[in-house]
Structures are given as C-alpha cells and as structure tokens.
Design an enzyme around this catalytic site. Structure first.
Site, PDB file in Angstrom:
ATOM      1  N   ARG A   1      -9.082   0.032   2.588  1.00 17.75           N
ATOM      2  CA  ARG A   1      -8.149   0.969   2.062  1.00 17.75           C
ATOM      3  C   ARG A   1      -6.674   0.325   2.170  1.00 17.75           C
ATOM      4  O   ARG A   1      -5.957   0.854   1.381  1.00 17.75           O
ATOM      5  CB  ARG A   1      -8.059   2.351   3.237  1.00 17.75           C
TER       6      ARG A   1
ATOM      7  N   ASP B   1       3.410   1.405  11.808  1.00 13.75           N
ATOM      8  CA  ASP B   1       2.150   0.660  11.144  1.00 13.75           C
ATOM      9  C   ASP B   1       2.100  -0.971  11.831  1.00 13.75           C
ATOM     10  O   ASP B   1       1.074  -1.410  11.528  1.00 13.75           O
ATOM     11  CB  ASP B   1       2.036   0.762   9.879  1.00 13.75           C
TER      12      ASP B   1
ATOM     13  N   ARG C   1      -3.630   9.991   1.359  1.00  8.96           N
ATOM     14  CA  ARG C   1      -2.724  10.848   1.661  1.00  8.96           C
ATOM     15  C   ARG C   1      -1.798  11.275   0.184  1.00  8.96           C
ATOM     16  O   ARG C   1      -0.773  12.175   0.107  1.00  8.96           O
ATOM     17  CB  ARG C   1      -1.479  10.492   2.668  1.00  8.96           C
TER      18      ARG C   1
ATOM     19  N   LYS D   1       0.731  -1.163   0.212  1.00 11.32           N
ATOM     20  CA  LYS D   1       0.011  -0.072   0.224  1.00 11.32           C
ATOM     21  C   LYS D   1       0.919   1.216   0.196  1.00 11.32           C
ATOM     22  O   LYS D   1       0.310   2.257  -0.540  1.00 11.32           O
ATOM     23  CB  LYS D   1      -0.977   0.075   1.348  1.00 11.32           C
ATOM     24  N   ASN D   2       1.994   1.042   0.577  1.00 12.80           N
ATOM     25  CA  ASN D   2       2.744   2.458   0.905  1.00 12.80           C
ATOM     26  C   ASN D   2       3.733   2.671  -0.419  1.00 12.80           C
ATOM     27  O   ASN D   2       4.506   3.254  -0.393  1.00 12.80           O
ATOM     28  CB  ASN D   2       3.551   2.373   2.111  1.00 12.80           C
TER      29      ASN D   2
ATOM     30  N   CYS E   1      -5.092   8.133   7.719  1.00 15.33           N
ATOM     31  CA  CYS E   1      -5.540   7.816   9.247  1.00 15.33           C
ATOM     32  C   CYS E   1      -5.414   8.976  10.270  1.00 15.33           C
ATOM     33  O   CYS E   1      -4.281   9.683  10.013  1.00 15.33           O
ATOM     34  CB  CYS E   1      -4.794   6.563   9.850  1.00 15.33           C
TER      35      CYS E   1
ATOM     36  N   VAL F   1       6.411   8.027  16.578  1.00 17.00           N
ATOM     37  CA  VAL F   1       6.300   8.498  15.178  1.00 17.00           C
ATOM     38  C   VAL F   1       4.709   9.398  15.057  1.00 17.00           C
ATOM     39  O   VAL F   1       4.988  10.423  14.555  1.00 17.00           O
ATOM     40  CB  VAL F   1       6.256   7.392  14.085  1.00 17.00           C
TER      41      VAL F   1
ATOM     42  N   ARG G   1      -0.700  15.200  11.461  1.00 15.29           N
ATOM     43  CA  ARG G   1      -0.050  14.887  10.298  1.00 15.29           C
ATOM     44  C   ARG G   1       0.033  16.387   9.102  1.00 15.29           C
ATOM     45  O   ARG G   1      -0.742  16.300   8.261  1.00 15.29           O
ATOM     46  CB  ARG G   1      -1.034  13.999   9.416  1.00 15.29           C
TER      47      ARG G   1
HETATM   48  C1  LIG Z   1       0.844   6.325   2.258  1.00 12.20           C
HETATM   49  C2  LIG Z   1       1.983   6.125   3.311  1.00 12.20           C
HETATM   50  O1  LIG Z   1       3.021   5.733   2.779  1.00 12.20           O
HETATM   51  N1  LIG Z   1       1.924   6.212   4.663  1.00 12.20           N
HETATM   52  C3  LIG Z   1       2.922   5.867   5.591  1.00 12.20           C
HETATM   53  C4  LIG Z   1       3.801   7.144   5.676  1.00 12.20           C
HETATM   54  O2  LIG Z   1       2.903   8.336   6.118  1.00 12.20           O
HETATM   55  P1  LIG Z   1       3.509   9.637   5.889  1.00 12.20           P
HETATM   56  O3  LIG Z   1       4.199   9.925   4.621  1.00 12.20           O
HETATM   57  O4  LIG Z   1       2.357  10.660   6.088  1.00 12.20           O
HETATM   58  O5  LIG Z   1       4.302   9.862   7.238  1.00 12.20           O
HETATM   59  P2  LIG Z   1       5.743  10.660   7.608  1.00 12.20           P
HETATM   60  O6  LIG Z   1       6.678   9.818   7.440  1.00 12.20           O
HETATM   61  O7  LIG Z   1       5.694  11.856   6.675  1.00 12.20           O
HETATM   62  O8  LIG Z   1       5.138  11.212   8.916  1.00 12.20           O
HETATM   63  C5  LIG Z   1       6.235  11.002  10.116  1.00 12.20           C
HETATM   64  C6  LIG Z   1       6.192  12.300  11.075  1.00 12.20           C
HETATM   65  O9  LIG Z   1       6.459  13.389  10.519  1.00 12.20           O
HETATM   66  C7  LIG Z   1       5.396  14.501  10.821  1.00 12.20           C
HETATM   67  N2  LIG Z   1       5.629  15.157   9.666  1.00 12.20           N
HETATM   68  C8  LIG Z   1       5.494  14.786   8.294  1.00 12.20           C
HETATM   69  C9  LIG Z   1       5.277  15.586   7.107  1.00 12.20           C
HETATM   70  C10 LIG Z   1       5.434  16.632   7.410  1.00 12.20           C
HETATM   71  O10 LIG Z   1       5.159  17.879   6.434  1.00 12.20           O
HETATM   72  N3  LIG Z   1       5.491  17.423   8.553  1.00 12.20           N
HETATM   73  C11 LIG Z   1       5.476  16.570   9.645  1.00 12.20           C
HETATM   74  O11 LIG Z   1       5.451  17.232  10.836  1.00 12.20           O
HETATM   75  C12 LIG Z   1       4.247  13.465  11.033  1.00 12.20           C
HETATM   76  O12 LIG Z   1       3.316  14.446  11.535  1.00 12.20           O
HETATM   77  C13 LIG Z   1       4.576  12.328  11.673  1.00 12.20           C
HETATM   78  O13 LIG Z   1       4.846  12.770  13.089  1.00 12.20           O
HETATM   79  O14 LIG Z   1       4.926   7.017   6.443  1.00 12.20           O
HETATM   80  C14 LIG Z   1       4.504   6.664   7.927  1.00 12.20           C
HETATM   81  C15 LIG Z   1       5.394   6.451   8.609  1.00 12.20           C
HETATM   82  O15 LIG Z   1       6.312   5.286   8.226  1.00 12.20           O
HETATM   83  C16 LIG Z   1       3.370   5.538   7.752  1.00 12.20           C
HETATM   84  O16 LIG Z   1       2.990   5.295   9.220  1.00 12.20           O
HETATM   85  C17 LIG Z   1       2.321   5.580   6.963  1.00 12.20           C
HETATM   86  O17 LIG Z   1       1.715   4.335   6.727  1.00 12.20           O
HETATM   87  C1  LIG Z   2      -0.857   5.291   8.691  1.00 17.16           C
HETATM   88  C2  LIG Z   2      -1.337   4.588   7.707  1.00 17.16           C
HETATM   89  O1  LIG Z   2      -1.552   5.108   6.503  1.00 17.16           O
HETATM   90  P1  LIG Z   2      -1.824   6.484   5.842  1.00 17.16           P
HETATM   91  O2  LIG Z   2      -0.478   6.889   5.930  1.00 17.16           O
HETATM   92  O3  LIG Z   2      -2.156   6.144   4.235  1.00 17.16           O
HETATM   93  O4  LIG Z   2      -3.082   7.316   6.509  1.00 17.16           O
HETATM   94  C3  LIG Z   2      -0.998   3.166   7.576  1.00 17.16           C
HETATM   95  O5  LIG Z   2      -1.148   2.624   6.557  1.00 17.16           O
HETATM   96  O6  LIG Z   2      -1.163   2.629   8.756  1.00 17.16           O
END
Ligand SMILES: CC(=O)N[C@H]1[C@@H](OP(=O)(O)OP(=O)(O)OC[C@H]2O[C@@H](n3ccc(=O)[nH]c3=O)[C@H](O)[C@@H]2O)O[C@H](CO)[C@@H](O)[C@@H]1O
Ligand SMILES: C=C(OP(=O)(O)O)C(=O)O
Length: 453
Positions: free
Chosen positions: A424, A316, A102, A28-29, A126, A338, A131
C-alpha cells in the site's frame, strides 16, 4: 489475529546487515492527493515521480470511474490525467473501493464542484486509532455542502456553488487541511483556515494547486488563506519524494547495523528525523541526490521521543525507529501523540525478545489528547535486547515494515504474514530488500526472483 493465506508470507532469515542503494520515489501522502486535484482542472495534468503502490492504484480506479482518463506519460513514473469528461459514477462501482484507503474522502470538494454531488464509500487506512472524519464533514458543511450519512457511505450534494468561509480546525489534521484546500480553491470568495496542518506533503499539494491557477497564501502560525477562482487548468508536477519510506529504510540500516544510500531522500523534509537519528547514534551523509544512512559501530543511545504534527517528529516514522531503539543502551521513552493506538505492534517485538512496556500516561514532556482517555499511547523501551525470529502477523503499514526490520535484525528465521499490506505504501519493497542483500524468500521463491516476477 488470524494469519492470512500462505502466499502472503515472507520468510526472513535475520542477522545480515542491509547494504547498498535503493531509490525512493514520490510520496504516498502526496501523490494520490495530487491525482485527486487533477479533477479540479479543465485540462490534463502531468504528475511525475509516481510510485507503483496500492494507494495510487485505488485513486486511479476511482478517477477512471468518474470519467478521468489516466495513462502513462513520456517518462517512467509519469501519469497523464485528463478530466475533460468528468461524469457521475455508479455507487456500487465506487463502493467496491470501500475500505481500500483514506483518499476517497478527498474527492468531496472536487466532485461537488464538478458534478454538484458525490458519493464517498467507507474509508480504509491503517487501524491505529479511531480515525474519525468529523472535521471533514464539519468543514464541508461550512462551505455549503449537504451531507446524508447512510449505511453504505456518505452522499453529498451542493445545491449552489460552494462558498468560502472561515474555519478553525480543532487539531491540525492533515486530511482536513487538504479537504479545505481542495474545496476552497474553486469556492466563491475567500477561505481563511487556521490551525492548519503544514506537513511537507501539504506544501507540495499547494504547489500543485498554484500551478493549476489557485491563489493560496501560507501565512505564519498555521494560517492559510485561499481566494477562490472560477476555473483551474492542468498542472505539470514532480511529486516530492517519500520522506516516510526514506526514514523506514534509514531505520532498517540502523537496526541491522547496515549502510544504505536512499536515493531521492530529501534533507529539507526530514530534518526532524535526521536530528533524532543522530541522537540515537546513527550516522548520515547528505548528498545532492539522496542521503546515506549507516550504523557507525558501537552502542546506540536511548532517547526520549514524542511524535507530533509537522515540524515535530512524524508519527509514521515512529514504528520503524522503535525497532532500532530496541538495540539502544538504556531506557528510551516514546510518547505517541497523534494516534491513540499506534503502539500495539510492540507486543510482537516483545515476543521476539524486546522489552517494551506500554503506559496510559503521557510519558513525554507534553500532555496530549490521549492522557486522560485510557489509551496505551506511551512506551518505555529497554535495551539493548537480542531479537529472535518469530511468526509475525502484520497489523498495519508501518507496523508491517517494522516487523520486516525486526526480522532482518533478529537471529534465526521469521515468518512474516500479510506482507501484501506493505504494498500500500512501499514501492517494490521485495526488490529493494533483495538489492540490499536481505536474505528473505516467499515460500519456495528466493526474494530476488519473487521481486522480478
Ligand atoms: C494518506 C495520508 O496522508 N495519511 C497521513 C495523514 O492521515 P490523516 O489525514 O488521516 O491524519 P490526520 O492528520 O487527519 O489525523 C490526525 C489526528 O486527527 C484526528 N482527526 C482527524 C480528522 C478528523 O476529522 N477528526 C479527527 O479527530 C485523528 O483521529 C488523528 O488523531 O496524516 C497523518 C498524520 O501525519 C499520517 O499519519 C498519515 O500517514
Ligand atoms: C497511517 C498511514 O497511512 P494512512 O493514513 O494511509 O492509513 C501511514 O502511511 O503510516
């Protein structure tokens, strides 16, 4: 929280160990992001091992709105994506996808390169923390994009070709790292990214981009160097398997005292999970084409667990494993570093009989970003506890799967509301539950028949 309509409810009769085999396909990711990458090419791409999950459908819809044709390939699970006639989409049509996932934020770079402008609707995903997407917009501005934030979404334009730049992420964000990759590959000059995320899905995305003609060097210590090129072609790629789904089924096998062979599970991307699974007392056997996970009998061990960016314990994986920890003897400590709000799902487990206490302090060895900020982001799980069936409302994707596991491990019947959310990220989970002998049914429909229909 209000319960969704009754068609979205699964009745789960607990107490039967899950046994058998299921197949986990592409991650999925990774898959939706590889689909977005196809936008950067001047010729068609072929993506294999694509699961039928909602995040894939959302991205498919968004690509089609932008003139990309997306159709089946030669084998089951293969998509052919043709970006030859990329065009602007109507804002109202894109906006129909607001809140769905996302992934739309990752369209920024590719659309700016192809069209010079982009509209990004409100994101979904989620609800496990604030986020924010500030890193994404900071880096896009560094590449030379202009961003206009309005009530309905973000409007971006690139009056000139985007330029490579030097970026240090404040935190190794997965999405922001992907944003940089998908933007830098066609930007003019070199981009040096430090403090990058290095999750296996990111490495796989880099493989996709390299196949398209990109020049990307992954250095030691979270550094990535991208040399922009003038043009990219299409790719043919088999998506890496979903290590998050694989770990969810492994946790389900452990919590239900079962035995599940997860075809497709890959040791290389799951090493940290496997170490933890073994410490808890779970057994596994790694084969050429998957991993068998089972409960070997006897008590499980309490552990101290801290989620982290790769190569740490993936966040996750946390929620499904916590259900298994309710069956371990002693006090387990879980420190979620995280996301600030990823432990709320535990209150429903307590209703079922678990003993989980949440704390605002960093209970792991490492102080994290949330320690001084009043978030309940640590947990002490005291076990083993007998779980009883309950009425459960699914809060998020992994929380939802965790509730399924808890319901399967519990005595009696649970009503799990909002199961559509699980689609999802978990392909065909009703069929998989049926294949593993779970006793579950949509009201009036046994789960095997529901899955088949
Ligand atoms: C679709 C997808 O791939 N989702 C994954 C992706 O989410 P996603 O890419 O949204 O997660 P991030 O690694 O960006 O987020 C990690 C941390 O960084 C913070 N942050 C992130 C971006 C930003 O602009 N500002 C900020 O502060 C977030 O709030 C969070 O605390 O990586 C996460 C961490 O492995 C996984 O749990 C999710 O399943
Ligand atoms: C947090 C998750 O996904 P997403 O970033 O798509 O919300 C997840 O796959 O557990």
């Amino acid at each position: 929280m209000t319960a969704p309509d009754s068609a979205d409810v699964l009745l789960v009769h607990g107490g039967t160990p899950l046994r058998g085999e299921i197949h986990v396909r592409g991650a999925k990711n990774l898959v939706p992001k590889a689909m977005v990458a196809a936008l950067l090419g001047s010729s068609p791409s072929r993506l294999r091992n694509v699961p039928d999950i909602r995040d894939v459908r959302v991205v498919r819809g968004l690509l089609q709105l932008h003139g990309v044709t997306v159709g089946p390939g030669d084998e089951p699970g293969e998509l052919v994506l043709d970006p030859t006639h990329v065009e602007s989409a109507h804002v109202a049509d894109i906006d129909a996808h607001a809140g769905s996932s996302r992934i739309p934020i990752l369209f920024c770079g590719p659309l700016l390169h192809r069209l010079g402008h982009a509209f990004i609707p409100g994101l979904g995903g989620c609800d496990i923390g604030g986020r924010p997407i500030d890193f994404h917009f900071d880096v896009l501005r560094q590449f030379g994009a202009r961003i206009d934030k309005r009530a309905d979404g973000q409007y971006l334009e690139a009056p000139q070709r985007l330029r490579g730049t030097k970026i240090r992420l404040p935190y190794p964000s997965v999405g922001a790292t992907e944003q940089v990759l998908l933007t830098a590959v066609l930007a003019e000059g070199v981009t040096e990214l430090s403090n990058a995320a290095v999750e296996p899905e990111i490495e796989d995305l880099i493989c996709v981009l390299q196949k398209m003609g990109a020049i990307i060097a992954m250095d030691t210590d979270r550094a990535i160097r991208i040399t922009g090129v003038d043009q990219l072609g299409g790719y043919t790629h088999r998506a890496l398997p979903d290590r998050l789904e694989a770990a969810s089924w492994a946790s389900a096998a452990l919590a239900t005292e079962g035995d599940v062979f997860v075809r497709g599970a890959l040791q290389r991307s799951m090493m940290t999970f496997l170490n933890t699974f073994r410490k808890v007392g779970g057994a596994f056997e790694i084969g050429d084409d998957g991993i068998r996970f089972w409960h070997p009998g006897g008590p499980l061990n309490a552990i101290a667990l801290e989620t982290d960016v790769h190569p740490g314990f993936q966040t996750d994986w946390q929620q499904p494993l916590v259900v298994a920890l309710t069956q371990a003897s002693g006090l387990s400590i879980v420190h979620e570093t995280v996301y600030e709000s990823r432990l709320g799902f535990t209150s429903a487990l307590n209703q079922m009989g678990a003993h989980i206490q949440l704390y605002r302090e960093c209970l792991g060895g490492t102080p994290c970003r949330f320690g001084q900020r009043n978030f309940l982001h640590s947990a002490v799980v005291s076990g083993p506890t007998k779980l009883e069936g309950a009425d459960l409302v699914i809060p998020d994707l992994r929380g939802g799967f965790s509730y399924l596991i808890a319901a399967l491990a519990a005595q009696g019947t649970s009503r799990v509301h909002g199961i559509d959310l699980i689609n999802r990220g978990y392909e065909n989970f009703l069929q998989k539950l049926a294949d593993l002998g779970a006793r579950a049914e949509l009201p009036d429909v046994p789960v095997a028949a529901a899955a088949a229909g």
